[in-house]
Scaffold this motif. Structure first.
Motif, mmCIF file in Angstrom:
data_model
loop_
_atom_site.group_PDB
_atom_site.id
_atom_site.type_symbol
_atom_site.label_atom_id
_atom_site.label_comp_id
_atom_site.label_asym_id
_atom_site.label_seq_id
_atom_site.Cartn_x
_atom_site.Cartn_y
_atom_site.Cartn_z
ATOM 1 N N PHE A 1 -9.328 -3.287 -6.563
ATOM 2 C CA PHE A 1 -8.978 -4.424 -7.415
ATOM 3 C C PHE A 1 -7.473 -4.458 -7.646
ATOM 4 C CE2 PHE A 1 -9.357 -7.219 -11.106
ATOM 5 C CZ PHE A 1 -10.412 -8.032 -10.699
ATOM 6 N N ASP A 2 -6.980 -5.675 -7.846
ATOM 7 C CA ASP A 2 -5.544 -5.865 -8.128
ATOM 8 C C ASP A 2 -5.256 -5.538 -9.599
ATOM 9 O OD1 ASP A 2 -2.979 -6.788 -8.517
ATOM 10 O OD2 ASP A 2 -3.258 -8.543 -7.211
ATOM 11 N N ALA A 3 -4.328 -4.600 -9.806
ATOM 12 C CA ALA A 3 -4.004 -4.174 -11.170
ATOM 13 C C ALA A 3 -3.460 -5.320 -12.023
ATOM 14 C CB ALA A 3 -2.997 -3.032 -11.124
ATOM 15 N N ARG A 4 -2.996 -6.383 -11.395
ATOM 16 C CA ARG A 4 -2.473 -7.537 -12.161
ATOM 17 C C ARG A 4 -3.559 -8.228 -12.973
ATOM 18 N NH1 ARG A 4 -0.258 -7.981 -7.235
ATOM 19 N NH2 ARG A 4 1.996 -7.897 -7.131
ATOM 20 N N MET B 1 -4.015 2.792 -12.967
ATOM 21 C CA MET B 1 -3.873 1.433 -12.414
ATOM 22 C C MET B 1 -3.587 1.428 -10.913
ATOM 23 S SD MET B 1 -1.693 -0.440 -15.457
ATOM 24 C CE MET B 1 -1.615 -2.088 -14.802
ATOM 25 N N PHE C 1 4.316 -4.664 -13.931
ATOM 26 C CA PHE C 1 2.936 -4.459 -14.362
ATOM 27 C C PHE C 1 2.827 -4.011 -15.823
ATOM 28 C CE2 PHE C 1 2.758 -4.255 -9.806
ATOM 29 C CZ PHE C 1 1.536 -4.823 -9.478
ATOM 30 N N PHE D 1 0.824 -1.219 0.000
ATOM 31 C CA PHE D 1 0.000 0.000 0.000
ATOM 32 C C PHE D 1 0.856 1.266 0.000
ATOM 33 C CE2 PHE D 1 -3.632 -2.367 2.446
ATOM 34 C CZ PHE D 1 -3.857 -3.140 1.315
ATOM 35 N N ARG D 2 2.162 1.138 0.152
ATOM 36 C CA ARG D 2 3.105 2.266 0.165
ATOM 37 C C ARG D 2 2.740 3.301 1.247
ATOM 38 N NH1 ARG D 2 6.662 0.223 -0.651
ATOM 39 N NH2 ARG D 2 7.929 2.016 -1.189
ATOM 40 N N PHE E 1 -4.533 11.712 -9.700
ATOM 41 C CA PHE E 1 -4.455 11.681 -11.168
ATOM 42 C C PHE E 1 -5.861 11.540 -11.749
ATOM 43 C CE2 PHE E 1 0.066 10.604 -10.700
ATOM 44 C CZ PHE E 1 0.622 11.305 -11.756
ATOM 45 N N LEU F 1 3.462 3.431 -9.739
ATOM 46 C CA LEU F 1 3.918 2.539 -8.661
ATOM 47 C C LEU F 1 5.419 2.356 -8.885
ATOM 48 C CD1 LEU F 1 3.081 0.730 -6.261
ATOM 49 C CD2 LEU F 1 2.695 -1.116 -7.891
ATOM 50 N N PHE G 1 0.004 9.374 -0.546
ATOM 51 C CA PHE G 1 -0.255 10.599 -1.309
ATOM 52 C C PHE G 1 1.042 11.388 -1.388
ATOM 53 C CE2 PHE G 1 -1.082 15.079 -1.792
ATOM 54 C CZ PHE G 1 -1.932 15.079 -2.881
ATOM 55 N N ALA H 1 -8.180 2.272 -10.154
ATOM 56 C CA ALA H 1 -8.093 1.051 -9.348
ATOM 57 C C ALA H 1 -7.024 1.183 -8.272
ATOM 58 C CB ALA H 1 -7.744 -0.130 -10.249
ATOM 59 N N ALA I 1 -4.366 4.074 -8.287
ATOM 60 C CA ALA I 1 -4.983 5.404 -8.178
ATOM 61 C C ALA I 1 -4.780 6.082 -6.829
ATOM 62 C CB ALA I 1 -6.467 5.290 -8.469
ATOM 63 N N LEU J 1 -5.526 -1.326 -4.650
ATOM 64 C CA LEU J 1 -5.659 -2.532 -3.832
ATOM 65 C C LEU J 1 -5.950 -2.207 -2.364
ATOM 66 C CD1 LEU J 1 -5.230 -5.511 -4.558
ATOM 67 C CD2 LEU J 1 -2.813 -5.245 -3.974
HETATM 68 C C1 LIG Z 1 2.845 5.238 -5.273
HETATM 69 S S1 LIG Z 1 1.143 5.044 -4.831
HETATM 70 C C2 LIG Z 1 0.394 6.119 -6.024
HETATM 71 C C3 LIG Z 1 -0.939 6.639 -5.630
HETATM 72 C C4 LIG Z 1 -1.491 7.753 -6.531
HETATM 73 N N1 LIG Z 1 -1.386 7.430 -7.924
HETATM 74 C C5 LIG Z 1 -0.840 9.078 -6.240
HETATM 75 O O1 LIG Z 1 -0.149 9.607 -7.119
HETATM 76 O O2 LIG Z 1 -1.006 9.621 -5.149
HETATM 77 C C6 LIG Z 1 0.813 3.441 -5.440
HETATM 78 C C7 LIG Z 1 -0.582 2.917 -5.123
HETATM 79 O O3 LIG Z 1 -0.697 1.624 -5.739
HETATM 80 C C8 LIG Z 1 -1.454 0.781 -4.902
HETATM 81 N N2 LIG Z 1 -1.132 -0.613 -5.282
HETATM 82 C C9 LIG Z 1 -0.031 -1.338 -4.978
HETATM 83 N N3 LIG Z 1 -0.089 -2.551 -5.561
HETATM 84 C C10 LIG Z 1 -1.253 -2.574 -6.275
HETATM 85 C C11 LIG Z 1 -1.868 -3.560 -7.097
HETATM 86 N N4 LIG Z 1 -1.306 -4.753 -7.310
HETATM 87 N N5 LIG Z 1 -3.036 -3.249 -7.678
HETATM 88 C C12 LIG Z 1 -3.634 -2.031 -7.469
HETATM 89 N N6 LIG Z 1 -3.095 -1.076 -6.695
HETATM 90 C C13 LIG Z 1 -1.921 -1.343 -6.099
HETATM 91 C C14 LIG Z 1 -1.067 1.170 -3.491
HETATM 92 O O4 LIG Z 1 -2.068 0.834 -2.558
HETATM 93 C C15 LIG Z 1 -0.866 2.695 -3.655
HETATM 94 O O5 LIG Z 1 -2.045 3.397 -3.297
#
Ligand SMILES: C[S@@+](CC[C@H](N)C(=O)[O-])C[C@H]1O[C@@H](n2cnc3c(N)ncnc32)[C@H](O)[C@@H]1O
Length: 303
Positions: A216-219, A168, A243, A110-111, A175, A236, A144, A189, A170, A191
């Motif tokens: 949902f999982d972007a995979r 992917m 991905f 989840f970063r 964005f 990401l 964020f 999307a 979000a 996770l």
């Molecule tokens: C670097 S953050 C970017 C968030 C947003 N785009 C922003 O600019 O603030 C990456 C996001 O990807 C999500 N994430 C990580 N793995 C994922 C996956 N397999 N599928 C969907 N989302 C995922 C994380 O929960 C996190 O919210």
């Protein structure tokens, strides 16, 4: 009248300037009636608009340096665990409600990271205004970064009319919501359930009627989405090229993928991108990360 009533604070160096110079320094708007408070110049954002020429100003002698901090909405994030410095920041910046200190690295899928509250309200939640959009953010609950605001504007400016966009990764939707006014539909999307809850709050508050939130999982997005997209955002940066195959399955021929990545040399991912179907690729530095690494964005036109 107090500083808070007058509006934005912008610290400036001593000297002489014009309204335009102050706007460049970061004031949202100002008249030339300037108040002085704690060494900052206070611009009355809601006062009558008048442009009366040049003025002079000088820095307050002995002005106290504040500890280094990053601002996210009403929260300041300190680099040091310094409660006294945190209290000074709060009293010098009336628009802030909380000062935090990160107690972990950014970790996990989840970063996210954990924080200690050094001063102010006991919260990691705030609102960030970015180019007219307002985002609810919870720094401990979902990723964020305010540092990508220029990127969001850059991509918005590149968009044609009625595009079908996929974000992917979000997060809370910066964005997706920035691009929505230019799009027919944005699929957003993530996770992380907390990120998607904030995303839904942000969609509602911005009255966007064309953003589809997905927990949902972007995979596996191509298994459920019936569309090919005109534009895909992939933010990401640590996941590298993992991905990219999924993005190429979802992009239409001639569509654009904006792929953000943490890299340590130029053209690091270029061969892989071309192998997957990148026809034209432009690579740009977004910001530095460490002495050896930087965030890059690859704008990829798909075959
Ligand atoms: C670097 S953050 C970017 C968030 C947003 N785009 C922003 O600019 O603030 C990456 C996001 O990807 C999500 N994430 C990580 N793995 C994922 C996956 N397999 N599928 C969907 N989302 C995922 C994380 O929960 C996190 O919210």
């Amino acid at each position: 009248m107090t500083a808070e009533q007058w509006g934005v604070r912008v610290p400036v160096k001593s000297g002489e300037g014009t309204r335009q110079a102050l706007l460049r320094e970061g004031a949202l708007d100002c008249t030339l009636k300037v108040l002085r408070d704690g060494g900052d110049l206070i611009f009355p954002v809601n006062a009558e608009r008048e442009d009366t020429g040049r003025f002079t100003f000088e820095e307050q002698p002995g002005r106290e340096e504040l500890p280094r901090h990053e601002l996210v909405g009403g929260i300041a994030i300190l680099q040091e665990n310094d409660p006294a410095g945190a209290a000074r920041i709060l009293s010098a910046r009336p628009s802030l409600h909380t000062v935090l200190f990160p107690t972990s690295e950014v970790t996990g899928e989840f970063r996210t990271r954990t924080y200690a509250v050094l001063a102010g309200n006991d919260t990691t939640r705030t609102e960030v205004v970015e180019h007219g959009h307002c985002f609810a953010v919870d720094l401990a609950g979902a990723y964020f970064s305010a540092r990508l605001s220029t990127e969001r504007q850059r991509i918005a400016e590149k968009m044609g009319r009625n595009e079908l966009v996929l974000d992917m990764f979000a997060g809370v939707g910066p964005f997706a919501i920035t691009l929505a006014p230019h799009a027919a539909l944005v699929v957003a999307a993530d996770l992380n359930p907390r990120a998607v809850a904030l995303l839904m709050e942000n969609i509602r508050n911005s009255r966007a009627t064309n953003v589809l939130p997905l927990l949902f999982d972007a995979r596996r997005l191509d298994a459920i989405l019936p569309w090919k997209f005109d534009r895909i955002i992939m933010n990401l940066p640590l996941a590298g090229t993992e991905f990219l195959p999924e993005a190429f399955r979802l992009i239409r021929p001639g569509g654009t993928i904006h792929f953000y990545s943490l890299v340590s040399c130029e053209k690091e991912h270029l061969d892989r991108i071309r192998e997957l179907g990148g026809a034209e690729v432009t690579e740009r530095v977004v910001r530095s990360y460490s002495a050896e690494k930087w965030h890059a964005v690859y704008d990829i036109a798909a075959r």
